[in-house]
Scaffold this motif. Sequence first.
Motif, PDB file in Angstrom:
ATOM      1  N   GLU A  78       0.859  -1.181   0.000  1.00  0.00           N
ATOM      2  CA  GLU A  78       0.000   0.000   0.000  1.00  0.00           C
ATOM      3  C   GLU A  78       0.898   1.234   0.000  1.00  0.00           C
ATOM      4  O   GLU A  78       2.095   1.134   0.255  1.00  0.00           O
ATOM      5  CB  GLU A  78      -0.933   0.010   1.216  1.00  0.00           C
ATOM      6  CG  GLU A  78      -0.182   0.093   2.540  1.00  0.00           C
ATOM      7  CD  GLU A  78      -1.108   0.233   3.739  1.00  0.00           C
ATOM      8  OE1 GLU A  78      -2.221   0.778   3.577  1.00  0.00           O
ATOM      9  OE2 GLU A  78      -0.716  -0.193   4.838  1.00  0.00           O
ATOM     10  N   ASN A  83      -3.545   4.958  -1.224  1.00  0.00           N
ATOM     11  CA  ASN A  83      -4.653   4.981  -0.271  1.00  0.00           C
ATOM     12  C   ASN A  83      -5.506   6.235  -0.446  1.00  0.00           C
ATOM     13  O   ASN A  83      -6.739   6.173  -0.411  1.00  0.00           O
ATOM     14  CB  ASN A  83      -4.123   4.918   1.160  1.00  0.00           C
ATOM     15  CG  ASN A  83      -3.588   3.538   1.526  1.00  0.00           C
ATOM     16  OD1 ASN A  83      -3.618   2.618   0.716  1.00  0.00           O
ATOM     17  ND2 ASN A  83      -3.097   3.387   2.748  1.00  0.00           N
ATOM     18  N   LYS A 167     -10.190   1.839   1.901  1.00  0.00           N
ATOM     19  CA  LYS A 167     -10.085   1.296   3.261  1.00  0.00           C
ATOM     20  C   LYS A 167     -11.171   0.279   3.594  1.00  0.00           C
ATOM     21  O   LYS A 167     -11.064  -0.425   4.605  1.00  0.00           O
ATOM     22  CB  LYS A 167     -10.116   2.437   4.276  1.00  0.00           C
ATOM     23  CG  LYS A 167     -11.381   3.273   4.242  1.00  0.00           C
ATOM     24  CD  LYS A 167     -11.270   4.457   5.188  1.00  0.00           C
ATOM     25  CE  LYS A 167     -12.493   5.346   5.140  1.00  0.00           C
ATOM     26  NZ  LYS A 167     -12.351   6.521   6.028  1.00  0.00           N
ATOM     27  N   GLN A 168     -12.209   0.170   2.762  1.00  0.00           N
ATOM     28  CA  GLN A 168     -13.253  -0.829   2.997  1.00  0.00           C
ATOM     29  C   GLN A 168     -12.776  -2.249   2.660  1.00  0.00           C
ATOM     30  O   GLN A 168     -13.439  -3.223   3.002  1.00  0.00           O
ATOM     31  CB  GLN A 168     -14.497  -0.512   2.161  1.00  0.00           C
ATOM     32  CG  GLN A 168     -15.217   0.759   2.534  1.00  0.00           C
ATOM     33  CD  GLN A 168     -14.532   2.010   2.013  1.00  0.00           C
ATOM     34  OE1 GLN A 168     -13.729   1.932   1.069  1.00  0.00           O
ATOM     35  NE2 GLN A 168     -14.837   3.152   2.590  1.00  0.00           N
ATOM     36  N   ASN A 170      -9.908  -5.063   3.135  1.00  0.00           N
ATOM     37  CA  ASN A 170      -8.827  -5.423   4.042  1.00  0.00           C
ATOM     38  C   ASN A 170      -8.366  -6.839   3.729  1.00  0.00           C
ATOM     39  O   ASN A 170      -9.089  -7.802   3.983  1.00  0.00           O
ATOM     40  CB  ASN A 170      -9.303  -5.312   5.495  1.00  0.00           C
ATOM     41  CG  ASN A 170      -8.151  -5.359   6.474  1.00  0.00           C
ATOM     42  OD1 ASN A 170      -7.650  -6.429   6.764  1.00  0.00           O
ATOM     43  ND2 ASN A 170      -7.737  -4.201   6.969  1.00  0.00           N
ATOM     44  N   LYS A 172      -5.270  -9.698   4.151  1.00  0.00           N
ATOM     45  CA  LYS A 172      -4.057 -10.130   4.838  1.00  0.00           C
ATOM     46  C   LYS A 172      -3.617 -11.467   4.266  1.00  0.00           C
ATOM     47  O   LYS A 172      -4.374 -12.442   4.268  1.00  0.00           O
ATOM     48  CB  LYS A 172      -4.300 -10.251   6.341  1.00  0.00           C
ATOM     49  CG  LYS A 172      -4.540  -8.924   7.054  1.00  0.00           C
ATOM     50  CD  LYS A 172      -4.707  -9.137   8.555  1.00  0.00           C
ATOM     51  CE  LYS A 172      -4.840  -7.797   9.285  1.00  0.00           C
ATOM     52  NZ  LYS A 172      -6.036  -7.049   8.853  1.00  0.00           N
ATOM     53  N   ASN A 181     -11.610  -9.202   4.422  1.00  0.00           N
ATOM     54  CA  ASN A 181     -12.778  -8.555   5.001  1.00  0.00           C
ATOM     55  C   ASN A 181     -13.171  -7.374   4.118  1.00  0.00           C
ATOM     56  O   ASN A 181     -12.299  -6.611   3.674  1.00  0.00           O
ATOM     57  CB  ASN A 181     -12.486  -8.067   6.417  1.00  0.00           C
ATOM     58  CG  ASN A 181     -12.481  -9.194   7.430  1.00  0.00           C
ATOM     59  OD1 ASN A 181     -13.515  -9.594   7.939  1.00  0.00           O
ATOM     60  ND2 ASN A 181     -11.285  -9.719   7.705  1.00  0.00           N
ATOM     61  N   ASN A 184     -15.629  -4.416   6.955  1.00  0.00           N
ATOM     62  CA  ASN A 184     -15.488  -5.000   8.291  1.00  0.00           C
ATOM     63  C   ASN A 184     -16.256  -6.308   8.473  1.00  0.00           C
ATOM     64  O   ASN A 184     -16.542  -6.711   9.601  1.00  0.00           O
ATOM     65  CB  ASN A 184     -15.929  -3.999   9.370  1.00  0.00           C
ATOM     66  CG  ASN A 184     -15.052  -2.769   9.409  1.00  0.00           C
ATOM     67  OD1 ASN A 184     -13.828  -2.863   9.329  1.00  0.00           O
ATOM     68  ND2 ASN A 184     -15.668  -1.597   9.500  1.00  0.00           N
ATOM     69  N   ASP A 243      -2.484   2.064   6.746  1.00  0.00           N
ATOM     70  CA  ASP A 243      -3.264   1.411   7.789  1.00  0.00           C
ATOM     71  C   ASP A 243      -3.284  -0.106   7.701  1.00  0.00           C
ATOM     72  O   ASP A 243      -4.018  -0.770   8.429  1.00  0.00           O
ATOM     73  CB  ASP A 243      -4.702   1.945   7.780  1.00  0.00           C
ATOM     74  CG  ASP A 243      -5.344   1.878   6.396  1.00  0.00           C
ATOM     75  OD1 ASP A 243      -4.864   1.089   5.555  1.00  0.00           O
ATOM     76  OD2 ASP A 243      -6.310   2.621   6.157  1.00  0.00           O
ATOM     77  N   ARG A 245      -4.236  -2.044   5.116  1.00  0.00           N
ATOM     78  CA  ARG A 245      -5.400  -2.592   4.405  1.00  0.00           C
ATOM     79  C   ARG A 245      -5.013  -3.749   3.481  1.00  0.00           C
ATOM     80  O   ARG A 245      -5.845  -4.563   3.121  1.00  0.00           O
ATOM     81  CB  ARG A 245      -6.099  -1.481   3.628  1.00  0.00           C
ATOM     82  CG  ARG A 245      -5.284  -0.815   2.552  1.00  0.00           C
ATOM     83  CD  ARG A 245      -5.997   0.410   1.969  1.00  0.00           C
ATOM     84  NE  ARG A 245      -6.154   1.476   2.954  1.00  0.00           N
ATOM     85  CZ  ARG A 245      -6.738   2.649   2.693  1.00  0.00           C
ATOM     86  NH1 ARG A 245      -7.225   2.883   1.480  1.00  0.00           N
ATOM     87  NH2 ARG A 245      -6.835   3.566   3.635  1.00  0.00           N
ATOM     88  N   PHE A 246      -3.755  -3.781   3.051  1.00  0.00           N
ATOM     89  CA  PHE A 246      -3.253  -4.900   2.245  1.00  0.00           C
ATOM     90  C   PHE A 246      -1.842  -5.186   2.724  1.00  0.00           C
ATOM     91  O   PHE A 246      -0.930  -4.376   2.541  1.00  0.00           O
ATOM     92  CB  PHE A 246      -3.276  -4.536   0.770  1.00  0.00           C
ATOM     93  CG  PHE A 246      -2.774  -5.620  -0.160  1.00  0.00           C
ATOM     94  CD1 PHE A 246      -2.805  -6.959   0.204  1.00  0.00           C
ATOM     95  CD2 PHE A 246      -2.299  -5.309  -1.428  1.00  0.00           C
ATOM     96  CE1 PHE A 246      -2.356  -7.965  -0.638  1.00  0.00           C
ATOM     97  CE2 PHE A 246      -1.844  -6.302  -2.290  1.00  0.00           C
ATOM     98  CZ  PHE A 246      -1.869  -7.634  -1.889  1.00  0.00           C
ATOM     99  N   LYS A 247      -1.644  -6.332   3.369  1.00  0.00           N
ATOM    100  CA  LYS A 247      -0.331  -6.610   3.921  1.00  0.00           C
ATOM    101  C   LYS A 247      -0.092  -8.112   4.017  1.00  0.00           C
ATOM    102  O   LYS A 247      -1.013  -8.934   3.914  1.00  0.00           O
ATOM    103  CB  LYS A 247      -0.193  -5.976   5.301  1.00  0.00           C
ATOM    104  CG  LYS A 247      -1.089  -6.578   6.358  1.00  0.00           C
ATOM    105  CD  LYS A 247      -0.883  -5.890   7.714  1.00  0.00           C
ATOM    106  CE  LYS A 247      -1.745  -6.513   8.805  1.00  0.00           C
ATOM    107  NZ  LYS A 247      -1.537  -5.860  10.103  1.00  0.00           N
TER     108      LYS A 247
END
Length: 250
Positions: A78, A83, A167-168, A170, A172, A181, A184, A243, A245-247
Motif C-alpha cells: 500500500e 490509499n 479502506k473498505q 482489508n 491479509k 474482510n 469490516n 493502515d 489494508r493490504f499486507k
Amino acid sequence: MKKIIISLFTILALFSCKNEPQNLVKIQGKLLPVSEEITSKKEITDFIQPYKQKVESEMNTVLSFTEIDLVRTDGELESSLGNLMADLCFKRANPVFNSRTGKNIDFALFNYGGIRAGITKGDIKTENAFQLMPFENSLVVVELTADKIKELVNYLIAEQRAHPVSKQFNLKISKNGYDLNINNKPFDNSKTYYVLTSDYLQNGGDNMIFLKNPVNIENLDYKVRNAIIDFFKETDTVKVTLDGRFKTEK
C-alpha cells in the motif's frame, strides 16, 4: 463542310480531355529542425497570451495542503498516494452511485501504474491533479460475483504491488492463504460486490480481466481527475495513513 470540320474538332477535343488514371510517382519530404534560432511571430504570441495566462492561473490555483510528501513508493503493498486516491474516489463516487441505484459501493480498486506523479509537501494545486491523473478516465461501478472477487484477490497477491484499494477492503496474506474482510465483514461467497474502478481497468487494462463482463455496470459519468479536484477543493488539509489494508502477515 464547315459544320463537318467543327464537329471533327469537337470530337477530338472531347477525346483529348479524357481522364487518365493518376499514379503516385514520388513523395518528397523536408526536415525542418526546431531550434532557438526560429523566432516566434508576434501576432501569434499576442493571440495565444491571454489563453496561456488563464491556463497558468487555473493550474496554479491552490486547492488543499499536505503536511507530507505523497508518493506511491512509501509502502510494500500500500502507499500514501494509493490509499488517498482510492479513498477519495470512493468518497466522491458513492453518493452518486447511491442516488442512482439506492445501493452503496463496497470498495474501490485502481492500478499502481495509473498514478503518474507524486505530490510534494505543501500546497496542492490544480496542476497536481492533472499530473496525478493526466488521462481522461471515468469512474464506473461493476457488480462482481464472489468468484470474480477471488480472481481479484489472486491478482493482487500475484502482483505484489501497491495497487490502490480503498479502506473498505482489508486483505491479509498468510502462509496458509489469505483473510479478506470487506466493510469490516468476512468475505461472503454467496453475494455479489459493487467495486468502483476506472473505465480503462474495467475494459481489462493492466490485465485486470476480472473486471470485464460483470453482472452489472454503472458508468457514473464522472472523470477520475474531476473527483480528485473536487475532493481537494473540499479538504483543507489532506490526512493519509498506511493502515495495513493490504499486507503480508509475518
